[in-house]
Design a protein around this motif. Sequence first.
Motif, PDB file in Angstrom:
ATOM      1  N   GLN A  33       0.812  -1.210   0.000  1.00  0.00           N
ATOM      2  CA  GLN A  33       0.000   0.000   0.000  1.00  0.00           C
ATOM      3  C   GLN A  33       0.847   1.263   0.000  1.00  0.00           C
ATOM      4  O   GLN A  33       0.335   2.358   0.221  1.00  0.00           O
ATOM      5  CB  GLN A  33      -0.928   0.016   1.223  1.00  0.00           C
ATOM      6  CG  GLN A  33      -1.858  -1.175   1.319  1.00  0.00           C
ATOM      7  CD  GLN A  33      -2.766  -1.084   2.535  1.00  0.00           C
ATOM      8  OE1 GLN A  33      -3.618  -0.205   2.617  1.00  0.00           O
ATOM      9  NE2 GLN A  33      -2.586  -1.991   3.488  1.00  0.00           N
ATOM     10  N   LYS A  56       1.109   7.597   2.082  1.00  0.00           N
ATOM     11  CA  LYS A  56       0.064   6.712   1.587  1.00  0.00           C
ATOM     12  C   LYS A  56      -1.087   7.564   1.061  1.00  0.00           C
ATOM     13  O   LYS A  56      -1.505   8.515   1.708  1.00  0.00           O
ATOM     14  CB  LYS A  56      -0.425   5.799   2.714  1.00  0.00           C
ATOM     15  CG  LYS A  56      -1.547   4.872   2.304  1.00  0.00           C
ATOM     16  CD  LYS A  56      -2.027   4.031   3.483  1.00  0.00           C
ATOM     17  CE  LYS A  56      -3.226   3.194   3.088  1.00  0.00           C
ATOM     18  NZ  LYS A  56      -3.740   2.381   4.221  1.00  0.00           N
ATOM     19  N   ASN A  91      -7.693   8.481   1.472  1.00  0.00           N
ATOM     20  CA  ASN A  91      -8.969   7.890   1.064  1.00  0.00           C
ATOM     21  C   ASN A  91      -8.776   6.709   0.112  1.00  0.00           C
ATOM     22  O   ASN A  91      -9.572   6.475  -0.800  1.00  0.00           O
ATOM     23  CB  ASN A  91      -9.861   8.947   0.390  1.00  0.00           C
ATOM     24  CG  ASN A  91     -11.320   8.529   0.374  1.00  0.00           C
ATOM     25  OD1 ASN A  91     -11.774   7.787   1.224  1.00  0.00           O
ATOM     26  ND2 ASN A  91     -12.059   8.996  -0.622  1.00  0.00           N
ATOM     27  N   ALA A  92      -7.689   5.947   0.340  1.00  0.00           N
ATOM     28  CA  ALA A  92      -7.423   4.781  -0.508  1.00  0.00           C
ATOM     29  C   ALA A  92      -8.505   3.725  -0.303  1.00  0.00           C
ATOM     30  O   ALA A  92      -9.095   3.633   0.780  1.00  0.00           O
ATOM     31  CB  ALA A  92      -6.054   4.191  -0.192  1.00  0.00           C
ATOM     32  N   PRO A  93      -8.808   2.918  -1.323  1.00  0.00           N
ATOM     33  CA  PRO A  93      -9.834   1.880  -1.178  1.00  0.00           C
ATOM     34  C   PRO A  93      -9.533   0.955  -0.012  1.00  0.00           C
ATOM     35  O   PRO A  93      -8.393   0.530   0.187  1.00  0.00           O
ATOM     36  CB  PRO A  93      -9.765   1.129  -2.517  1.00  0.00           C
ATOM     37  CG  PRO A  93      -9.212   2.127  -3.477  1.00  0.00           C
ATOM     38  CD  PRO A  93      -8.265   2.963  -2.687  1.00  0.00           C
ATOM     39  N   ASN A  94     -10.572   0.658   0.750  1.00  0.00           N
ATOM     40  CA  ASN A  94     -10.431  -0.196   1.929  1.00  0.00           C
ATOM     41  C   ASN A  94     -11.504  -1.293   1.858  1.00  0.00           C
ATOM     42  O   ASN A  94     -12.673  -0.993   1.578  1.00  0.00           O
ATOM     43  CB  ASN A  94     -10.587   0.641   3.196  1.00  0.00           C
ATOM     44  CG  ASN A  94     -10.246  -0.143   4.459  1.00  0.00           C
ATOM     45  OD1 ASN A  94      -9.304  -0.919   4.464  1.00  0.00           O
ATOM     46  ND2 ASN A  94     -11.025   0.068   5.511  1.00  0.00           N
ATOM     47  N   PRO A  95     -11.145  -2.558   2.063  1.00  0.00           N
ATOM     48  CA  PRO A  95      -9.823  -3.078   2.429  1.00  0.00           C
ATOM     49  C   PRO A  95      -8.861  -3.063   1.247  1.00  0.00           C
ATOM     50  O   PRO A  95      -9.285  -2.936   0.103  1.00  0.00           O
ATOM     51  CB  PRO A  95     -10.147  -4.518   2.853  1.00  0.00           C
ATOM     52  CG  PRO A  95     -11.350  -4.885   2.052  1.00  0.00           C
ATOM     53  CD  PRO A  95     -12.154  -3.637   1.943  1.00  0.00           C
ATOM     54  N   PRO A  96      -7.551  -3.204   1.523  1.00  0.00           N
ATOM     55  CA  PRO A  96      -6.581  -3.245   0.421  1.00  0.00           C
ATOM     56  C   PRO A  96      -6.861  -4.437  -0.482  1.00  0.00           C
ATOM     57  O   PRO A  96      -7.314  -5.485  -0.024  1.00  0.00           O
ATOM     58  CB  PRO A  96      -5.238  -3.378   1.151  1.00  0.00           C
ATOM     59  CG  PRO A  96      -5.574  -3.892   2.511  1.00  0.00           C
ATOM     60  CD  PRO A  96      -6.919  -3.340   2.840  1.00  0.00           C
ATOM     61  N   ARG A  97      -6.592  -4.283  -1.747  1.00  0.00           N
ATOM     62  CA  ARG A  97      -6.953  -5.308  -2.709  1.00  0.00           C
ATOM     63  C   ARG A  97      -5.831  -5.534  -3.718  1.00  0.00           C
ATOM     64  O   ARG A  97      -5.125  -4.607  -4.111  1.00  0.00           O
ATOM     65  CB  ARG A  97      -8.239  -4.912  -3.430  1.00  0.00           C
ATOM     66  CG  ARG A  97      -8.200  -3.561  -4.079  1.00  0.00           C
ATOM     67  CD  ARG A  97      -9.588  -2.953  -4.222  1.00  0.00           C
ATOM     68  NE  ARG A  97     -10.212  -2.690  -2.935  1.00  0.00           N
ATOM     69  CZ  ARG A  97     -11.415  -2.159  -2.776  1.00  0.00           C
ATOM     70  NH1 ARG A  97     -12.114  -1.808  -3.826  1.00  0.00           N
ATOM     71  NH2 ARG A  97     -11.930  -1.969  -1.578  1.00  0.00           N
ATOM     72  N   HIS A 144      -9.722  -9.072  -2.265  1.00  0.00           N
ATOM     73  CA  HIS A 144      -9.138  -9.046  -0.923  1.00  0.00           C
ATOM     74  C   HIS A 144      -9.274 -10.437  -0.327  1.00  0.00           C
ATOM     75  O   HIS A 144     -10.376 -10.963  -0.195  1.00  0.00           O
ATOM     76  CB  HIS A 144      -9.841  -8.016  -0.041  1.00  0.00           C
ATOM     77  CG  HIS A 144      -9.366  -8.000   1.384  1.00  0.00           C
ATOM     78  ND1 HIS A 144      -8.125  -7.538   1.739  1.00  0.00           N
ATOM     79  CD2 HIS A 144      -9.962  -8.411   2.538  1.00  0.00           C
ATOM     80  CE1 HIS A 144      -7.971  -7.654   3.055  1.00  0.00           C
ATOM     81  NE2 HIS A 144      -9.074  -8.180   3.553  1.00  0.00           N
TER      82      HIS A 144
END
Length: 686
Positions: free
Chosen positions: A291, A320, A323-329, A348
Motif C-alpha cells: 500500500q 500513503k 482515502n485509498a480503497p479499503n480493504p486493500p486489494r 481481498h
Amino acid sequence: MAKDKKGKSEGKKAKIAEKKQKQEKKGAKKEKTKASKADDSDAEDVDLDAVLAEYAKKQEQFLKVTETPCDPPRARASSTLIASPAGDNELFLFGGEYFNGALATFFNDLYVYFINRDEWRSITSPNSPLPRSGHAWCRGNTGIYLFGGEFSSPKQGTFYHYNDFWHFDPSNREWSRIETKGKVPPSRSGHRMTYYKNYIILFGGFQDTSQQTKYLADLWLYDTQNFVWHNPTLPLTTQKPDARSSFTFLPHESGAVLYGGYSRVKATVTGKQTKGGGQAQRNVLKPLVHQDCFFLRIIPPGVDAPHNSPPTVRWERRKKPANAPNPPRAGATMAHHKGRGIMFGGVHDVEESEEGIDSEFFNMLFAWNIERNRYFPLTLRKPRQNQKKAQGDGRGGRRGRGQASEEELLRNLAALSAGKSLSEDAMDIEVAKEDEPEEKTLPTKEVLMEFPHPRFNAQLTVQDDVLYIYGGTFEKGDVEYTFDEMYAIDLGKLDGVKEIFRREPENWLGSEDEDSDDEEGSDEDDEEDEEDEEGDVKMTDEKPLFTESARKSKRKEKVLAEEGQSELGSPQASVFDDTPDDATTEVSVDDNLPHPRPFESRRDFFQRSSNEWQEILMTSLRWKGIQPESLSVKEIKTKAFEMSEEKWWDCREEITALEDEQEVAGIGEIMALADREATGGAGRRR
C-alpha cells in the motif's frame, strides 16, 4: 471393508457380498483413473524451446501483414490492451492465456478494435512475438513497446520467461524485435512499464520456476533515441520500493509514480508447543498487498553530457494516498487519464486457515489524483429527464421561432437571387439528400446502470475520455471464471456502462469431487456421497451472474434433444429420452408434474420433489420397455435431477413474474428466509 462373520443371516451375507462387489468396481475405476492420469501427466522435462521453435516455424507461414475482420477475441487473462498512441480511435489487444481448470492455452494473436465502426480485426504478421501472458507494454514517442512475459506447458509443469523487447508500429501494423548491445533486463513477467519523454521505464515483476517464485525490484530505462538500456545504480541508503509485481505504474511530467502491488514475503509462524516447553517455529511465505507509494524523479542528461549518458534518477517515498480503497486489494488494475489513475476491481483475501482462503471481489471505480495523492470514488449518474420538450425543430420560445423564420427567409432570398423558384430549390435539396451516401448504422449497445461484475486483473485503457474494461477473472469456490466481455464508460458523463460485447465463460474442467474414491464406509454413506456428488456437479452451473445464458442454453439443448442431436451433432442416447413425441418445448402448469415455487432454487426444488421425479422417470422407462432395475441409483437420481432442472427452467418466466409481484407486495425477503429455514441451508458465501 466389512467382514463376513459366522452366524450372520443370509440377508446380511447378501448385503455384504453386494457391497464387496461395489467396492471392487470402485477400485477398478480408481486404478483406471490413476493409469489415465499417469499417461497424461505433464513431465517436468518438457522441452519448451522446441515447442516455441515450432510456434516460430508456423509464424513464418505468414508472408506479409494481413488484417481481416473477425469476431471479438476468445476469452483470455493476463493479456494487454492499449489505445493507439496516434489517437485514431483504435484499441490493440495482444496475447494472454486461458486456463480451463485442466490445461493452459497461450496466445500471440493481435487484434485491433475500431471504436467508431464497432469492428474487430485480426492482424497476422511474419514477425510477431511468440505466445505469452503476463507481459507488459506501453506507448512511446514512436509507437508501442513490449517486454517479457511467460509461457508454460499445457499443465503448467514447466515455465519459460521471456526477456525479448519489441516495437509495434500502429500505422503499418508491423512488429520489429529490438536488439540492443550491453546489459538488458532479465526475463520476467508481472512487471509494469510506462514512459517519460524518450525513455521507456521498466520495474519489478517476478521469475517463476516450478520450485519457487522470485520477486524483482530492479529498475531499467530504455533510451529510444540512443537504443540502449540503462540500469541505474542507486545509493544503498536510498529508500526504494520493495520487490513486487502487479502494481500501478503511471507516467508523470517529471518521471513516474508507483503504487501498491503484490508479493510473498518470508514470515515466521509459531506452531504447537513442543515437549520441552517451547513452541515450534517455521518460516513460510505469506502474501502481501503493498500500500506504499513512490515517485520516480528522472533528470535527463544535459546537452554537454557524453553520448549515451544515463539520466539521473531518484526514488522519493510519498505518503500513503488519502482515502485509498479499503480493504486493500490485489489485482486492481489502473489506467492513466489526464493526470490521474482510473482504478477498477480487485480482490481481498482473508486467510482463514492453512486449508482455505475466503476472498472478497470488488467492482468499484476510483480516480487517483496523482498530484493531490488522493482517491475519489466514481459513481454512475442517473440520466436527467428534460423538463421542457423541444418544439418544432428543437427551438422553443419566441426567440427560437424568430431565428427559424429568419433562416428560412434568407434561404428563400438566396434561391430567388439565383434565378430559381422556391419549388425548384426544394427539389434540388431533395435530390442532394438522395445522392448522399447512407451512413452505416451501428447496432444499438445495451447500457447498464451498474458497474460490471466484480473481478480482478481486468484490462483497462482510455481513449477520448472513455474507459474500456476488457476481461478479468472471478473465482467461486474452486472454479475460476475468465470473463469474455468488454465495456465502455464515459469518464466525463458517467451516464452508464455500455456493453460492447459479452459472451458466457466456457465450462470449467477442474478436478472433480474424489469422495467416491473412498473405499470405506457404510452403504448409507455411499448413497449420501453419491447424492452429494451428483448435486455438487450439477450445482456448478448455478452461477447468479450467468443465469440468463444458462436458461437460453438449456432451451437450446432441449430443442436439439427433440431433434435427436446434441450441440456437436451427435445423436442423443434414446435410453434417457423420456420426452413424448408430441410434447412441445413449453410445459404447462397442469401437466401433473411437480411445480417450482417462488424464490426456490433448483437444488431446493429437487430436494423437495426428488421422490416424485424418480417415480416419473421409472414409469417412463417401463413404458419404453426398459427395466429401472438395470440402472444404478446414481443414474436414476442424475436423470431425475435433469428432469426437475428442465422443469425449473421452463417455469422460470412464470415464477419470475410471481416473485416480482411478491416483492412489490413486500414479502420477497420473507419468502427467501422461509425457504432457507425450510431447507436448513445457510446463505451463500458470496
